[in-house]
Design a protein around this motif. Structure first.
Motif, PDB file in Angstrom:
ATOM      1  N   UNK A 245     -62.306 -35.097  26.141  1.00 44.77           N
ATOM      2  CA  UNK A 245     -63.038 -36.364  26.254  1.00 44.77           C
ATOM      3  C   UNK A 245     -63.121 -36.772  27.723  1.00 44.77           C
ATOM      4  N   UNK A 246     -61.997 -36.598  28.432  1.00 44.54           N
ATOM      5  CA  UNK A 246     -61.987 -36.914  29.861  1.00 44.54           C
ATOM      6  C   UNK A 246     -63.011 -36.049  30.596  1.00 44.54           C
ATOM      7  N   UNK A 247     -63.110 -34.792  30.189  1.00 42.90           N
ATOM      8  CA  UNK A 247     -64.064 -33.888  30.839  1.00 42.90           C
ATOM      9  C   UNK A 247     -65.496 -34.417  30.703  1.00 42.90           C
ATOM     10  N   UNK A 248     -65.780 -35.002  29.547  1.00 43.70           N
ATOM     11  CA  UNK A 248     -67.128 -35.550  29.347  1.00 43.70           C
ATOM     12  C   UNK A 248     -67.384 -36.717  30.301  1.00 43.70           C
ATOM     13  N   UNK A 249     -66.354 -37.564  30.489  1.00 41.46           N
ATOM     14  CA  UNK A 249     -66.510 -38.677  31.430  1.00 41.46           C
ATOM     15  C   UNK A 249     -66.770 -38.137  32.836  1.00 41.46           C
ATOM     16  N   UNK A 250     -66.002 -37.129  33.207  1.00 38.92           N
ATOM     17  CA  UNK A 250     -66.127 -36.574  34.556  1.00 38.92           C
ATOM     18  C   UNK A 250     -67.478 -35.875  34.725  1.00 38.92           C
ATOM     19  N   UNK A 251     -67.857 -35.123  33.695  1.00 34.49           N
ATOM     20  CA  UNK A 251     -69.181 -34.487  33.710  1.00 34.49           C
ATOM     21  C   UNK A 251     -70.297 -35.523  33.900  1.00 34.49           C
ATOM     22  N   UNK A 252     -70.065 -36.732  33.378  1.00 36.30           N
ATOM     23  CA  UNK A 252     -71.089 -37.772  33.461  1.00 36.30           C
ATOM     24  C   UNK A 252     -70.970 -38.595  34.739  1.00 36.30           C
ATOM     25  N   UNK A 253     -70.041 -38.202  35.610  1.00 37.02           N
ATOM     26  CA  UNK A 253     -69.919 -38.882  36.889  1.00 37.02           C
ATOM     27  C   UNK A 253     -68.985 -40.080  36.891  1.00 37.02           C
ATOM     28  N   UNK A 254     -68.095 -40.182  35.904  1.00 36.05           N
ATOM     29  CA  UNK A 254     -67.163 -41.301  35.851  1.00 36.05           C
ATOM     30  C   UNK A 254     -65.717 -40.822  35.895  1.00 36.05           C
ATOM     31  N   UNK A 255     -64.825 -41.800  36.154  1.00 35.70           N
ATOM     32  CA  UNK A 255     -63.398 -41.483  36.150  1.00 35.70           C
ATOM     33  C   UNK A 255     -62.819 -41.666  34.751  1.00 35.70           C
TER      34      UNK A 255
END
Ligand code: ADP
Ligand code: MG
Length: 692
Positions: free
Chosen positions: A306-316
């Motif tokens: 789930x964190x990877x998705x946030x990071x992929x989307x440009x967020x922390x």
């Protein structure tokens, strides 16, 4: 000694505490609070029977009336007041072990008293021990309703409570919060008569229905309470949806590379819940999802994806864990997965040196750190995120409501981060519906393949030598062992002492093995060192306090010994046991107990022996403890259900939910007024807690 010196002296003289303060301690602040403080049982003082009749009612309380014929203080076997009363059918001794001098005077010969209690036939004939009594005049009228007995607190006598509640009943506005049409439709009692009946039930009431709370008056209370809860939760849900969140739309390069690099394939259940989470994260309003999965079911990797998705989307993304050991373990594992893929992972705990802390703050604030892992330190004021898109809270039940809220508020102005909470404490359906109506729930109901089941045994602690021999044998086979020290809730110092002693004892008994010790008082670096040595297999036996309760993951450990297992709660035992059975070796959990066992402790140990299924354990825990304690006050905020019982009142939960839905759907001014009035009556100012 003169008779009028109290046998029991009041303890130390304290500052006067006002009745108001004492009521407030019970949560009774307003008149409505008092009116809704309903009796837990009743005493029937509406009838007087003869002493002869009372003496034939084995085991049942009765009220008799008689004249005091003798009054004496006896010193054998200890100081006690003996009052003999008689009526035309016989006589009876009232025995008071604790009494005041004033009572001796009050019960002087010739006085007429009504005494209520269980009449027993003792060595000296018929007697009542510590009866409730009242001095009366001849022919004094009997009450026509049952006498309420209220849940009380220190220094609050029943008469004070009864008076306070009676007075409050004269002051409140009794307007029914539910429209007549709704009451008719649902066949609900009216509010005022229901409340009054519960405080002062008429003598001829069906006492059974009153006691098991199936009486229509009780049903009305339960319904009102559940409706308030559902209304409030539904409103919170709407409020949340109306807030903006960053839509984390991209499951991109990082997510794919990460999943491909994992040394294992996700289980079907992991993939399913990951898909649920991924869909939620794409929404422009904040996710609020609880990821439930039994210990060892593999929640961490799902949250990392789930964190990877946030990071992929440009967020922390931020991951908060309740203990330093657990946070550290997450950090290493996830950093090992992600850093090779170019992700910057920051580490933040309270024990970092100032310099390192400041460096972490800077990384977080600049946005350079894409993932931040840590403890409560994450919610310190000084921590400012550049663009926090997702908050992950591991072992969420270990955090207070306020703590979770603070982390969520670390989002940027105008946007709330998505929230993923994880817990191995499964919540039964009715509980989930009432406490978490505002929460989506994903369940991992499958363990990764290749785990072998844990065998659990309860063993009397005087067989400790055998247990030590088993530890030795296990280590000889290359397995590792946890030895959990007893829980000593009253004293941390004692707990520490016990851990140190146990460590010394085992080190002596097992001279050829490396025995380590970890407890809450060690410095972070020391803890880490011990845990590292254990993870690396250099330490064979790890003596630990409950600091290892949550999350710790060392797959080679396959024997767990829990000392004084009878002191632990079920969910704690389950969590502890979950530290083994993580690899493919057959695992064993030995629950050392000290007999004789009480009923509850016996039930717990039996449950542990019978099942390793976290849901089943939670269900039994709920049965043994009831929902209030099950969730803990921290968990449920102020929103505890006082009257409804989720085991038996599930049908009412469904009805309340439907009515709440209807009242909030296509709102009219009438409906809105109903909602406001009902919430004000039942929740007062306590609604905030439900919103987290
Ligand atoms: P928990 O749900 O209790 O937090 P963890 O996330 O710590 O469980 O996972 C327990 C162990 O199982 C870890 O060692 C983890 O790497 C491993 N694991 C997780 N998912 C799988 C899988 N699909 N197949 C094999 N092992 C897995
Ligand atoms: Mg975990």
């Amino acid at each position: 000694m003169p008779a009028d010196i109290p046998a029991v002296k009041p303890k130390t003289v304290k500052k006067a505490v006002t009745p108001e303060a004492r009521l407030a301690k019970l949560g009774l602040h307003t008149d409505m609070d008092l009116v809704l403080h309903l009796p837990m049982r009743y005493e029937d003082e509406t009838q007087v029977v003869t002493i002869r009749e009372a003496s034939m009612r084995g085991g049942e309380a009765s009220q008799v009336e008689g004249i005091v014929v003798k009054n004496e203080i006896s010193y054998k076997p200890r100081k006690q007041l003996l009052v003999h009363i008689a009526d035309e059918t016989g006589d009876l001794q009232l025995r008071f072990m604790n009494f005041y001098g004033s009572q001796v005077k009050q019960l002087a010969e010739g006085t007429r008293v009504r005494a209520r209690g269980e009449l027993k036939h003792g060595f000296f004939g018929a007697e009542m021990v510590h009866p409730a009594y009242k001095v009366v005049n001849e022919g004094a009228p009997l009450p026509t309703s049952l006498t309420p007995v209220y849940p009380s607190g220190e220094g609050l006598s029943q008469p004070i409570l009864r008076r306070a509640i009676g007075d409050a009943m004269k002051r409140i506005d009794w307007t029914d919060t539910l429209p007549a049409a709704l009451r008719d439709h649902m066949q609900l009692s009216d509010f005022e008569p229901a409340v009054k009946l519960l405080h002062y039930p008429p003598q001829e009431i069906d006492e059974h229905a009153l006691a098991d709370r199936s009486h229509p008056a009780w049903v009305r209370m339960k319904f009102d309470e559940l409706l308030a809860q559902q209304l409030s939760l539904k409103r919170a849900q709407r409020a949340r949806r109306s807030k903006g969140a960053a839509a984390l739309k991209k499951v991109g390069a990082l997510s794919h590379a990460f999943q491909a690099a994992l040394p294992f394939k996700l289980t079907g259940a992991q993939q399913r819940v990951l898909d649920e989470i991924r869909a939620d994260l794409r929404h422009p309003y904040p996710m609020q999802r609880l990821l439930q999965g039994d210990v060892g079911s593999g929640k961490t990797v799902v949250s990392a994806l789930a964190a990877a998705q946030a990071i992929d989307s440009g967020f922390q993304a931020a991951l908060m864990a309740p203990t330093e050991i657990l946070a550290d373990q997450h950090f290493r594992k996830i950093a090992a997965w992600m850093e090779p893929l170019g992700v910057k992972v920051a580490w933040l705990t309270g024990s970092l040196k100032k310099k390192d802390k400041l460096a972490a703050y800077a990384l977080i604030e600049s946005g350079e750190a894409q993932l931040v892992i840590g403890t409560h330190a994450l919610i310190q004021e000084a921590v400012n995120f550049a663009n926090l898109g997702l908050v992950i809270v591991d072992e969420q039940h270990r955090f207070g409501v306020g703590q979770r809220l603070t982390l969520r508020n670390k989002g940027n102005v105008g946007a709330v981060p998505h929230q993923l909470m994880m817990s191995a404490t499964p919540i039964p359906r009715t509980l989930a519906m009432t406490y978490y109506a505002d929460l989506e729930v994903s369940v991992i109901d499958e363990l990764p393949p290749g785990r072998s089941p844990i065998v659990t045994r309860a063993i009397d602690q005087n067989r400790r030598d055998e247990v030590i021999a088993r530890v030795h044998a296990a280590a000889g086979e290359g397995r590792q062992v946890y030895w959990v020290c007893p829980l000593i809730e009253e004293s941390e110092v004692l707990q520490l002492q016990t851990a140190t002693d146990t460590h010394a004892m085992l080190a002596e008994a097992l001279p050829d093995l490396a025995v380590g010790l970890v407890h809450g008082r060690l410095k972070a670096a020391e803890k880490q060192e011990v845990m590292d040595a254990f993870s690396a297999g250099e330490v064979h036996v790890l003596v630990a306090t409950t600091v290892i309760e949550v999350g710790v993951d060392v797959p080679n450990a396959s024997l767990m010994v829990i000392e004084h297992a009878e002191r632990f709660g079920l969910s704690q035992l389950h969590q502890l046991r979950g530290r083994v059975g993580r690899g493919s070796a057959a695992s064993v959990c030995l629950l050392l107990y000290q007999g004789p066992l009480g009923g509850v402790a016996r039930q717990r140990l039996m449950t542990m022996r019978e099942t390793t299924d976290g849901f089943e354990i939670a269900r039994r825990d709920l049965e043994i403890r009831g929902p209030g304690e099950f969730l803990g006050a921290r968990q449920s905020g102020q929103a505890m259900l006082r009257f409804a019982d989720l085991e038996t009142d599930g049908w009412l939960v469904d009805q309340a939910r439907d009515v709440a839905q209807e009242l909030l759907h296509e709102t009219t001014p009438d409906k809105a007024a109903t909602v406001e009035a009902h919430l004000a009556r039942w929740l007062g100012g306590k609604e905030e807690f439900l919103k987290v």
